[in-house]
Write a protein that holds these residues in place. Structure first.
Motif, PDB file in Angstrom:
ATOM      1  N   PHE A  80      41.063  31.361  36.219  1.00 55.45           N
ATOM      2  CA  PHE A  80      40.568  31.000  37.552  1.00 55.45           C
ATOM      3  C   PHE A  80      41.647  31.068  38.624  1.00 55.45           C
ATOM      4  CE2 PHE A  80      42.044  26.745  36.404  1.00 55.45           C
ATOM      5  CZ  PHE A  80      42.448  26.180  37.605  1.00 55.45           C
ATOM      6  N   ARG A  81      42.912  30.831  38.245  1.00 57.34           N
ATOM      7  CA  ARG A  81      43.986  30.913  39.241  1.00 57.34           C
ATOM      8  C   ARG A  81      44.319  32.361  39.596  1.00 57.34           C
ATOM      9  NH1 ARG A  81      45.511  26.281  36.336  1.00 57.34           N
ATOM     10  NH2 ARG A  81      45.857  24.440  37.665  1.00 57.34           N
ATOM     11  N   ILE A  82      43.816  33.303  38.816  1.00 57.76           N
ATOM     12  CA  ILE A  82      44.027  34.729  39.088  1.00 57.76           C
ATOM     13  C   ILE A  82      42.810  35.293  39.827  1.00 57.76           C
ATOM     14  CG2 ILE A  82      44.516  36.967  38.052  1.00 57.76           C
ATOM     15  CD1 ILE A  82      45.449  35.223  35.538  1.00 57.76           C
ATOM     16  N   SER A  83      41.635  35.144  39.215  1.00 55.89           N
ATOM     17  CA  SER A  83      40.409  35.659  39.850  1.00 55.89           C
ATOM     18  C   SER A  83      40.124  34.943  41.162  1.00 55.89           C
ATOM     19  CB  SER A  83      39.227  35.524  38.894  1.00 55.89           C
ATOM     20  OG  SER A  83      39.060  34.191  38.455  1.00 55.89           O
ATOM     21  N   GLY A  84      40.502  33.660  41.258  1.00 60.38           N
ATOM     22  CA  GLY A  84      40.258  32.898  42.475  1.00 60.38           C
ATOM     23  C   GLY A  84      41.090  33.346  43.659  1.00 60.38           C
ATOM     24  N   ARG A  85      42.102  34.184  43.411  1.00 61.31           N
ATOM     25  CA  ARG A  85      42.934  34.722  44.494  1.00 61.31           C
ATOM     26  C   ARG A  85      42.443  36.077  44.993  1.00 61.31           C
ATOM     27  NH1 ARG A  85      47.448  32.468  41.371  1.00 61.31           N
ATOM     28  NH2 ARG A  85      48.448  30.832  42.620  1.00 61.31           N
ATOM     29  N   GLN A  86      41.462  36.642  44.322  1.00 61.38           N
ATOM     30  CA  GLN A  86      41.003  37.977  44.701  1.00 61.38           C
ATOM     31  C   GLN A  86      40.230  37.914  46.027  1.00 61.38           C
ATOM     32  OE1 GLN A  86      42.108  40.658  42.804  1.00 61.38           O
ATOM     33  NE2 GLN A  86      43.197  38.929  41.889  1.00 61.38           N
ATOM     34  N   PRO A  87      40.488  38.830  46.931  1.00 62.34           N
ATOM     35  CA  PRO A  87      39.783  38.826  48.225  1.00 62.34           C
ATOM     36  C   PRO A  87      38.272  38.883  48.037  1.00 62.34           C
ATOM     37  CG  PRO A  87      41.634  40.348  48.283  1.00 62.34           C
ATOM     38  CD  PRO A  87      41.493  39.918  46.849  1.00 62.34           C
ATOM     39  N   GLU A 114      50.137  39.020  30.425  1.00 64.22           N
ATOM     40  CA  GLU A 114      49.808  40.204  31.205  1.00 64.22           C
ATOM     41  C   GLU A 114      48.343  40.592  31.034  1.00 64.22           C
ATOM     42  OE1 GLU A 114      53.950  39.666  30.834  1.00 64.22           O
ATOM     43  OE2 GLU A 114      52.483  39.889  29.208  1.00 64.22           O
ATOM     44  N   GLU A 115      47.829  40.433  29.821  1.00 59.11           N
ATOM     45  CA  GLU A 115      46.422  40.756  29.581  1.00 59.11           C
ATOM     46  C   GLU A 115      45.510  39.772  30.302  1.00 59.11           C
ATOM     47  OE1 GLU A 115      43.311  41.741  25.914  1.00 59.11           O
ATOM     48  OE2 GLU A 115      45.362  41.050  25.465  1.00 59.11           O
ATOM     49  N   ILE A 116      45.874  38.484  30.300  1.00 64.45           N
ATOM     50  CA  ILE A 116      45.090  37.497  31.050  1.00 64.45           C
ATOM     51  C   ILE A 116      45.079  37.855  32.536  1.00 64.45           C
ATOM     52  CG2 ILE A 116      44.982  35.082  31.787  1.00 64.45           C
ATOM     53  CD1 ILE A 116      46.046  34.298  29.026  1.00 64.45           C
ATOM     54  N   GLU A 117      46.232  38.282  33.050  1.00 68.04           N
ATOM     55  CA  GLU A 117      46.312  38.687  34.464  1.00 68.04           C
ATOM     56  C   GLU A 117      45.356  39.844  34.746  1.00 68.04           C
ATOM     57  OE1 GLU A 117      48.174  37.632  37.082  1.00 68.04           O
ATOM     58  OE2 GLU A 117      49.391  36.085  36.118  1.00 68.04           O
ATOM     59  N   ARG A 118      45.342  40.841  33.875  1.00 65.91           N
ATOM     60  CA  ARG A 118      44.459  41.999  34.085  1.00 65.91           C
ATOM     61  C   ARG A 118      42.989  41.584  34.035  1.00 65.91           C
ATOM     62  NH1 ARG A 118      48.242  44.485  30.615  1.00 65.91           N
ATOM     63  NH2 ARG A 118      46.821  44.286  28.824  1.00 65.91           N
ATOM     64  N   ILE A 119      42.661  40.728  33.080  1.00 65.05           N
ATOM     65  CA  ILE A 119      41.269  40.269  32.955  1.00 65.05           C
ATOM     66  C   ILE A 119      40.864  39.483  34.199  1.00 65.05           C
ATOM     67  CG2 ILE A 119      39.741  38.694  31.693  1.00 65.05           C
ATOM     68  CD1 ILE A 119      41.304  39.530  29.135  1.00 65.05           C
ATOM     69  N   GLY A 120      41.736  38.594  34.659  1.00 64.19           N
ATOM     70  CA  GLY A 120      41.420  37.784  35.828  1.00 64.19           C
ATOM     71  C   GLY A 120      41.267  38.603  37.091  1.00 64.19           C
ATOM     72  N   GLU A 121      42.138  39.585  37.267  1.00 63.55           N
ATOM     73  CA  GLU A 121      42.031  40.448  38.451  1.00 63.55           C
ATOM     74  C   GLU A 121      40.712  41.215  38.450  1.00 63.55           C
ATOM     75  OE1 GLU A 121      45.507  42.855  38.397  1.00 63.55           O
ATOM     76  OE2 GLU A 121      46.869  41.190  38.904  1.00 63.55           O
TER      77      GLU A 121
END
Length: 373
Positions: A224-231, A186-193
């Motif tokens: 990268f699979r999280i931040s790379g999805r950000q608009p 969950e923390e990785i998800e927050r950081i990536g977003e």
């Protein structure tokens, strides 16, 4: 070039650095598929592998170019024919800029900027040449290493850069290296977003001020699979994902089966039921147990197939292994070790021994090892 005489990895001298081509190629395929699905570009960081042949493989799988940390890495790659290189490290020293200028006829180079004074020094240097150099602003998305703050501070630096005739602002980028210290998925998800948002929103602020930002680049391997999805994001730059390692497994980013890089080592001494010693010490495995506060690894590498063993301490040429319960290993037996941190281990070797399913198919030089200037 791959060849095969049916020699197996178990016939090698030790320690040797093994690269499983089937696993690596699957990792590359998955990164390329992610980028294609998102409609973005992929610019891998070569500090992990430091190898011309692997950089060529990445380009063959669809990478748009490469990322390097140091000018010396750029020199190796440009001279080998790599034509699009981001140097993701702030430069202002005239000695280094002279080397950058010498590479401009060979490759399209992009330089990192994170300070107004640095931009001034770059413009002053390139004023003595005919070059107009592409630059990207480094944005701090939480690592607190290099970079300007997102939003207003990024816009202010963009306006400064726009004043200089020898600099051409083309992008923003960040690196969420603090994801390596995350204690949960969950923390990785927050950081990536936030990583993606910090770049995309800063780019939007710049464009509201009339400063176009065509490139918006993100992506540590954990994120990268999280931040790379950000608009608004246009590019990802994972490095370690070419191999993965024990740290990535500890973070839940990869499995041991996805780890393409291993160190082959031999048992050189043992005290039954107490300890054994491998011929892989700190000059082979490095002392790295994870950057930025990572605490997901146990010991100094994962010994494949031997949960009863922990590499407890390293001296330069010795790996001292604690035996937690009975082991079937004996003197001269071989083990394969998944490094904690692949990047630092690669920098200790001259070559990869390539194999497919344990059969040796060739070697690749690690041309950029030791390139730290």
């Amino acid at each position: 070039m791959e060849t095969s005489d049916q020699t197996t990895v178990e016939q090698l001298d030790t320690p040797s650095l093994l690269l499983d081509l089937d696993v690596m190629e699957q990792n590359l395929k998955e990164i390329a598929q992610f980028a294609k699905q998102q409609g973005i570009r992929w610019r891998p960081h070569i500090k992990t592998h430091k190898c011309v042949e692997i950089a060529r493989k990445q380009l063959a799988y669809g990478a748009c170019g490469i990322t390097v940390a140091k000018v010396s890495e750029a020199e190796v790659m440009a001279k080998a024919g790599i034509r699009d290189i981001l140097i993701a490290y702030p430069l202002s020293s005239p000695l280094k800029l002279q080397r950058v200028a010498a590479l401009l006829p060979l490759a399209k180079l992009t330089l990192a900027v994170d300070h107004a004074k640095q931009a001034e020094l770059l413009d002053q240097f390139f004023a003595h040449t005919s070059a107009v150099v592409d630059v990207w602003i480094k944005v701090d998305s939480g690592l607190h290493r290099c970079g300007v703050e997102p939003g207003a501070e990024t816009v202010a630096l963009a306006k400064e850069i726009a004043k200089y005739p020898h600099l051409r602002l083309q992008g923003l980028f960040t690196h969420a290296g603090h994801s390596y210290a995350a204690s949960s998925r969950e923390e990785i998800e927050r950081i990536g977003e936030y990583e993606g948002q910090a770049v995309a929103e800063s780019a939007a602020w710049c464009e509201q001020e009339g400063i176009p930002i065509p490139h918006r680049s993100v992506g540590s391997t954990p994120t990268f699979r999280i931040s790379g999805r950000q608009p608004g994001i246009t590019e990802v730059r994972p490095g370690n994902a070419v191999f993965y390692d024990a740290i990535q497994v500890g973070l839940g980013v990869a499995t041991y089966e996805q780890c393409a890089l291993r160190v082959l080592s031999s048992v050189v001494s043992m005290r039954p039921h107490e300890r054994l010693v491998l011929d892989a010490g700190s000059k082979t495995l490095s002392l790295d147990q994870g950057a930025h506060g990572n605490a997901t690894v146990k010991g100094f590498g994962h010994i494949v197939g031997h949960p009863e063993l922990t590499i407890q301490r390293l001296s330069e040429e010795h790996g001292v292994v604690a035996i937690d319960r009975a082991t079937n290993l004996a003197l001269t037996d071989r083990v394969q070790i998944i490094p904690n941190h692949a990047c630092t281990v690669v920098n200790l070797f001259d070559r990869y021994v390539l194999h497919r399913k344990g059969v040796i198919v060739g070697e690749w030089r690690i041309e950029a090892r030791g390139k730290v200037q």
